[in-house]
Design a protein around this motif. Structure first.
Motif, PDB file in Angstrom:
ATOM      1  N   LEU A   1       4.923   2.891 -32.276  1.00 24.40           N
ATOM      2  CA  LEU A   1       5.189   1.469 -32.514  1.00 24.40           C
ATOM      3  C   LEU A   1       4.070   0.837 -33.334  1.00 24.40           C
ATOM      4  CD1 LEU A   1       6.554   0.456 -28.995  1.00 24.40           C
ATOM      5  CD2 LEU A   1       7.877   0.855 -31.077  1.00 24.40           C
ATOM      6  N   THR A   2       2.856   1.302 -33.126  1.00 22.27           N
ATOM      7  CA  THR A   2       1.727   0.801 -33.911  1.00 22.27           C
ATOM      8  C   THR A   2       1.873   1.209 -35.376  1.00 22.27           C
ATOM      9  OG1 THR A   2       0.268   0.855 -31.984  1.00 22.27           O
ATOM     10  CG2 THR A   2      -0.783   0.827 -34.153  1.00 22.27           C
ATOM     11  N   THR A   3       2.292   2.435 -35.604  1.00 26.50           N
ATOM     12  CA  THR A   3       2.527   2.906 -36.973  1.00 26.50           C
ATOM     13  C   THR A   3       3.580   2.052 -37.662  1.00 26.50           C
ATOM     14  OG1 THR A   3       1.921   5.160 -36.348  1.00 26.50           O
ATOM     15  CG2 THR A   3       3.226   4.900 -38.361  1.00 26.50           C
ATOM     16  N   GLU A   4       4.607   1.660 -36.924  1.00 25.18           N
ATOM     17  CA  GLU A   4       5.639   0.774 -37.465  1.00 25.18           C
ATOM     18  C   GLU A   4       5.027  -0.559 -37.904  1.00 25.18           C
ATOM     19  OE1 GLU A   4      10.072  -0.239 -37.598  1.00 25.18           O
ATOM     20  OE2 GLU A   4       8.831   1.538 -37.875  1.00 25.18           O
ATOM     21  N   ARG A   5       4.123  -1.080 -37.089  1.00 27.08           N
ATOM     22  CA  ARG A   5       3.474  -2.339 -37.446  1.00 27.08           C
ATOM     23  C   ARG A   5       2.527  -2.173 -38.634  1.00 27.08           C
ATOM     24  NH1 ARG A   5       0.714  -6.516 -33.666  1.00 27.08           N
ATOM     25  NH2 ARG A   5       0.392  -7.272 -35.789  1.00 27.08           N
ATOM     26  N   VAL A   6       1.834  -1.055 -38.703  1.00 28.73           N
ATOM     27  CA  VAL A   6       0.950  -0.791 -39.838  1.00 28.73           C
ATOM     28  C   VAL A   6       1.735  -0.895 -41.143  1.00 28.73           C
ATOM     29  CG1 VAL A   6      -0.337   1.043 -41.039  1.00 28.73           C
ATOM     30  CG2 VAL A   6      -0.735   0.625 -38.598  1.00 28.73           C
ATOM     31  N   ALA A   7       2.959  -0.405 -41.124  1.00 26.31           N
ATOM     32  CA  ALA A   7       3.777  -0.391 -42.336  1.00 26.31           C
ATOM     33  C   ALA A   7       4.467  -1.719 -42.603  1.00 26.31           C
ATOM     34  CB  ALA A   7       4.816   0.721 -42.239  1.00 26.31           C
ATOM     35  N   LYS A   8       4.917  -2.403 -41.552  1.00 19.86           N
ATOM     36  CA  LYS A   8       5.802  -3.558 -41.749  1.00 19.86           C
ATOM     37  C   LYS A   8       5.192  -4.901 -41.382  1.00 19.86           C
ATOM     38  CE  LYS A   8      10.058  -0.876 -41.196  1.00 19.86           C
ATOM     39  NZ  LYS A   8      11.341  -0.745 -40.454  1.00 19.86           N
ATOM     40  N   ASN A   9       4.258  -4.919 -40.446  1.00 19.70           N
ATOM     41  CA  ASN A   9       3.719  -6.195 -39.987  1.00 19.70           C
ATOM     42  C   ASN A   9       2.280  -6.012 -39.490  1.00 19.70           C
ATOM     43  OD1 ASN A   9       3.498  -8.874 -39.132  1.00 19.70           O
ATOM     44  ND2 ASN A   9       4.412  -8.424 -37.126  1.00 19.70           N
ATOM     45  N   PRO A  10       1.343  -5.710 -40.406  1.00 17.20           N
ATOM     46  CA  PRO A  10      -0.023  -5.369 -39.999  1.00 17.20           C
ATOM     47  C   PRO A  10      -0.902  -6.557 -39.600  1.00 17.20           C
ATOM     48  CG  PRO A  10       0.139  -5.319 -42.372  1.00 17.20           C
ATOM     49  CD  PRO A  10       1.533  -5.565 -41.859  1.00 17.20           C
ATOM     50  N   VAL A  11      -0.411  -7.774 -39.825  1.00 17.02           N
ATOM     51  CA  VAL A  11      -1.230  -8.954 -39.521  1.00 17.02           C
ATOM     52  C   VAL A  11      -1.635  -8.938 -38.046  1.00 17.02           C
ATOM     53  CG1 VAL A  11      -1.293 -11.467 -39.441  1.00 17.02           C
ATOM     54  CG2 VAL A  11      -0.113 -10.308 -41.323  1.00 17.02           C
ATOM     55  N   GLY A  12      -2.931  -9.044 -37.809  1.00 15.47           N
ATOM     56  CA  GLY A  12      -3.440  -9.047 -36.440  1.00 15.47           C
ATOM     57  C   GLY A  12      -3.865  -7.685 -35.929  1.00 15.47           C
TER      58      GLY A  12
ATOM     59  N   ILE B   1      -1.712   5.192 -46.600  1.00 15.61           N
ATOM     60  CA  ILE B   1      -0.657   4.944 -47.583  1.00 15.61           C
ATOM     61  C   ILE B   1      -0.521   3.460 -47.887  1.00 15.61           C
ATOM     62  CG2 ILE B   1       1.856   5.020 -47.938  1.00 15.61           C
ATOM     63  CD1 ILE B   1       1.760   7.691 -46.263  1.00 15.61           C
ATOM     64  N   GLU B   2      -0.504   2.644 -46.847  1.00 17.18           N
ATOM     65  CA  GLU B   2      -0.168   1.224 -46.997  1.00 17.18           C
ATOM     66  C   GLU B   2      -1.354   0.326 -47.325  1.00 17.18           C
ATOM     67  OE1 GLU B   2       2.844   0.089 -46.957  1.00 17.18           O
ATOM     68  OE2 GLU B   2       3.952   1.833 -46.174  1.00 17.18           O
ATOM     69  N   HIS B   3      -2.566   0.780 -47.024  1.00 24.14           N
ATOM     70  CA  HIS B   3      -3.718  -0.118 -47.110  1.00 24.14           C
ATOM     71  C   HIS B   3      -4.824   0.533 -47.940  1.00 24.14           C
ATOM     72  CE1 HIS B   3      -1.807  -2.775 -44.196  1.00 24.14           C
ATOM     73  NE2 HIS B   3      -1.448  -1.666 -43.569  1.00 24.14           N
ATOM     74  N   ALA B   4      -4.840   0.191 -49.228  1.00 18.12           N
ATOM     75  CA  ALA B   4      -5.755   0.831 -50.180  1.00 18.12           C
ATOM     76  C   ALA B   4      -7.214   0.689 -49.780  1.00 18.12           C
ATOM     77  CB  ALA B   4      -5.528   0.252 -51.577  1.00 18.12           C
ATOM     78  N   GLU B   5      -7.553  -0.419 -49.126  1.00 17.73           N
ATOM     79  CA  GLU B   5      -8.944  -0.650 -48.747  1.00 17.73           C
ATOM     80  C   GLU B   5      -9.419   0.318 -47.665  1.00 17.73           C
ATOM     81  OE1 GLU B   5      -6.536  -3.534 -46.135  1.00 17.73           O
ATOM     82  OE2 GLU B   5      -6.381  -2.490 -48.071  1.00 17.73           O
ATOM     83  N   HIS B   6      -8.479   0.943 -46.964  1.00 16.63           N
ATOM     84  CA  HIS B   6      -8.832   1.927 -45.925  1.00 16.63           C
ATOM     85  C   HIS B   6      -8.492   3.360 -46.347  1.00 16.63           C
ATOM     86  CE1 HIS B   6      -9.768  -1.097 -42.861  1.00 16.63           C
ATOM     87  NE2 HIS B   6      -8.690  -1.757 -43.231  1.00 16.63           N
ATOM     88  N   ARG B   7      -7.989   3.529 -47.567  1.00 11.49           N
ATOM     89  CA  ARG B   7      -7.444   4.831 -47.969  1.00 11.49           C
ATOM     90  C   ARG B   7      -8.510   5.921 -47.997  1.00 11.49           C
ATOM     91  NH1 ARG B   7      -4.086   3.679 -52.692  1.00 11.49           N
ATOM     92  NH2 ARG B   7      -2.733   2.894 -51.040  1.00 11.49           N
ATOM     93  N   ALA B   8      -9.646   5.643 -48.597  1.00  8.14           N
ATOM     94  CA  ALA B   8     -10.687   6.666 -48.705  1.00  8.14           C
ATOM     95  C   ALA B   8     -11.160   7.110 -47.329  1.00  8.14           C
ATOM     96  CB  ALA B   8     -11.858   6.140 -49.529  1.00  8.14           C
TER      97      ALA B   8
END
Length: 225
Positions: free
Chosen positions: A135-146, A180-187
């Motif tokens: 469920l957290t992965t779902e939020r990372v992709a669709k609703n990461p706010v918070g 994948i979704e958050h370039a600032e954390h990609r590295a």
């Protein structure tokens, strides 16, 4: 989908499922931890015919039989379940396919999914916790706010390597999704994956993307360019 009046009893559905049992299919399913021999396409065909029937779904679930529970998931109304009901169901869903379908087809569509995510995320039972991570992965992709993405990466970095298989898989999916979704954390996500080496040697069929996070992240990002 409109709910229909039941035209089949639980006994009739169970009898039909019994006729579809195939020892060869069971042998394949058992390699993945699933304890039935009915093709998923046949289960979906039954569900398509039955349509949405919440009462029948509940009674099929209560049989405890995997094929019946998979049909129940497909014909239920996800929003009809209370958080307590879904918590009981999730804790009883020990078969991988039942667990996977319940989370993806029911819990994710239930209005209480965030409450359940928080309840399950740090559960001492790794199978239950894996649902919280899904469920957290779902939020990372669709609703990461918070979400504390850096904190999630901290937890993955310290716990994923030694996590039980199903929890490890769910944490790895979250790691890849962050990258994948958050370039600032990609590295950092790629670096964690490289250091831990989780699923690095997982056998991947031709044409499929490896679940090894650094490869997974890089390939999906490349396709999106």
């Amino acid at each position: 989908m409109n709910e229909t009046t039941s035209t089949q009893s639980v006994a009739e559905v169970m009898a039909e499922l019994a006729t579809l049992e195939d020892p060869k299919v069971r042998l394949v399913n058992e390699k993945h931890g699933d304890d039935h021999g009915v093709k998923l396409s046949e289960l979906r065909a039954i569900a398509k015919r039955l349509k949405t029937q919440q009462e029948l779904a509940t009674r099929l679930w209560d049989t405890g039989e995997t094929p019946a529970r998979l049909v129940a998931i497909l014909i239920c109304r996800p929003a009809a379940f209370s958080p307590d009901e879904l918590d009981v169901m999730l804790r009883a869903a020990r078969i991988p396919k039942v667990h996977d379908w319940l989370v993806n087809y029911v819990v994710k569509k239930n209005p209480h999914n965030e409450k359940l995510r928080l309840l399950w995320f740090s559960d001492p039972d790794p199978v239950v916790a894996s649902a919280g991570w899904a469920l957290t992965t779902e939020r990372v992709a669709k609703n990461p706010v918070g979400l504390d993405l850096g904190g999630l990466l901290d937890t993955i970095e310290t716990q994923m390597k030694d996590a039980p298989d199903r929890l490890q898989w769910a944490m790895n999916h979250c790691l890849a999704q962050i990258g994948i979704e958050h370039a600032e954390h990609r590295a950092r996500a790629i670096g964690i994956g490289e250091r831990l080496g989780v699923l690095k040697d997982y056998p991947t069929p031709p044409g499929c993307t490896s679940p090894f996070a650094p490869i997974w992240i890089s390939e999906i990002v490349r396709r999106a360019r």
